[in-house]
Design a protein around this motif. Structure first.
Motif, short mmCIF file in Angstrom:
data_model
loop_
_atom_site.label_atom_id
_atom_site.label_comp_id
_atom_site.label_asym_id
_atom_site.label_seq_id
_atom_site.Cartn_x
_atom_site.Cartn_y
_atom_site.Cartn_z
N GLU A 26 83.01 -29.87 6.24
CA GLU A 26 82.45 -29.98 7.59
C GLU A 26 81.78 -28.67 8.00
OE1 GLU A 26 82.24 -32.05 11.49
OE2 GLU A 26 82.63 -32.68 9.43
N GLN A 42 79.27 -34.08 -6.62
CA GLN A 42 80.08 -33.90 -5.42
C GLN A 42 79.21 -33.64 -4.18
OE1 GLN A 42 83.10 -30.93 -5.83
NE2 GLN A 42 84.02 -31.32 -3.80
N ASP A 43 78.11 -32.96 -4.35
CA ASP A 43 77.20 -32.74 -3.22
C ASP A 43 76.56 -34.07 -2.81
OD1 ASP A 43 77.76 -30.04 -3.36
OD2 ASP A 43 76.06 -29.63 -4.69
N ILE A 44 76.27 -34.19 -1.54
CA ILE A 44 75.71 -35.44 -1.00
C ILE A 44 74.19 -35.32 -0.91
CG2 ILE A 44 75.73 -37.03 0.95
CD1 ILE A 44 78.52 -35.92 1.65
N GLN A 83 78.59 -39.62 4.52
CA GLN A 83 79.88 -39.43 5.20
C GLN A 83 79.71 -39.43 6.72
OE1 GLN A 83 82.00 -35.97 3.79
NE2 GLN A 83 82.63 -36.98 1.88
N LYS A 120 77.91 -37.60 8.61
CA LYS A 120 77.72 -36.31 9.25
C LYS A 120 76.27 -36.22 9.75
CE LYS A 120 79.13 -33.41 6.02
NZ LYS A 120 79.49 -34.31 4.91
N ASP A 122 74.24 -38.10 6.53
CA ASP A 122 74.62 -38.26 5.13
C ASP A 122 75.58 -39.44 5.01
OD1 ASP A 122 77.18 -37.39 5.84
OD2 ASP A 122 76.92 -35.37 5.04
N SER A 176 77.18 -30.63 2.02
CA SER A 176 78.48 -30.41 1.37
C SER A 176 79.49 -31.46 1.84
CB SER A 176 78.99 -29.01 1.69
OG SER A 176 80.30 -28.82 1.21
N GLN A 177 80.51 -31.66 1.04
CA GLN A 177 81.61 -32.53 1.46
C GLN A 177 82.35 -31.92 2.65
OE1 GLN A 177 82.52 -35.49 0.21
NE2 GLN A 177 81.17 -35.61 -1.58
#
Length: 267
Positions: free
Chosen positions: A242, A255-257, A128, A130, A126, A239-240
């Motif tokens: 972890e 807010q969700d990726i 971020q 992850k 994603d 999700s933002q």
């Protein structure tokens, strides 16, 4: 498939006025050429063929009979100053057949496609950074990995499948390489959810996947999104936070990726 009628039964029909464009016994002499064949007709003068450039609508049975007759006449040993060629036969078809479009329902279960399935292996992160890992036997989670832990991230086998393809959307199915698991979208408690579904490896992947397995791959400038074909406007999301499960969400741009970077693998 309809059977081709016996030539001897059909040639008599073409002696009638209704079919003068094909065979005539005592018709005009323009563009006529005589072929002698006692097997085809008992008339002493044989069969005479006249070509007309007028447009007529004839049945498919009559066209087939004509082609059979012409092919047989072409093989006769009697010398003739003018013989039929394949190109001559082609001139009949535009006068008889009319081209019509073929309309195919993409999701018609009766339609099957035997074309080979194009598949590419890839990894997803994603925005971020992850990675996606297989946490439980049938659950994906998103978390940061580094060093030796990088080998935990799953490799997807992305198959390009049949679906409602558009310029900005490409239908794909996402399986886990080396496992008989595919991401699918189903309804639970009145809400679309993402799950890993076990499948028969002898039947999957296939070109026509069930719609719950299909995602619309939407390419951005540097990222990609996966929209459920079964539930439009619902996307594979992370999700933002972890170490949270990968899910199906409709919070596009929130807010969700929903954006992922894709890395293709050589094997």
């Amino acid at each position: 498939m309809a059977a081709v009628p016996e030539f001897s039964n059909e040639v008599t029909a073409y002696h009638s006025d209704e079919n003068e464009m094909f065979f005539e016994v005592d018709g005009p002499k323009q563009m006529k050429h005589c072929f002698q064949d006692l097997d085809l007709c008992s008339l002493d003068e044989g069969i005479e063929l006249q070509i007309s450039h007028q447009h007529f609508k004839k049945s498919f049975q009559q066209v087939v009979s004509l082609i059979v007759a012409v092919e047989k006449l072409r093989k006769e040993l009697v010398p003739c100053p003018w013989t039929f060629q394949d190109n001559d036969l082609r001139t009949f078809f535009p006068f008889i057949f009319e081209e019509e479009p073929i309309i195919c329902d993409t999701w018609d279960d009766k339609y099957e496609c035997d074309a080979p399935v194009l598949t590419r292996n890839c990894r997803l992160q994603d925005t971020q950074h992850k990675h996606l890992v297989l946490s439980d036997p049938c659950e994906l989670k998103a978390l940061h990995l580094n060093g030796e832990n990088l080998n935990r991230q799953v490799v997807f086998s992305m198959s390009f499948v049949q679906g409602e393809r558009r310029d900005d959307k490409i239908p794909v199915a996402l399986g886990l390489k080396g496992k008989n698991l595919y991401l699918s979208c189903v309804m639970k408690d009145d809400k679309p959810v993402l799950q890993l579904e076990s499948v028969d490896p002898k039947q999957y992947p296939k070109k026509k996947m069930e719609k719950r397995f299909v995602f619309n791959k939407i390419d951005g400038k540097s990222t990609v999104e996966f929209e459920s074909a079964q539930y439009p406007n619902w996307y594979i999301s992370t999700s933002q936070a972890e170490h949270m499960p990968v899910f199906l969400g409709n919070n596009h741009g929130g807010q969700d990726i929903t954006d992922f970077s894709m890395e293709f693998m050589s094997s």
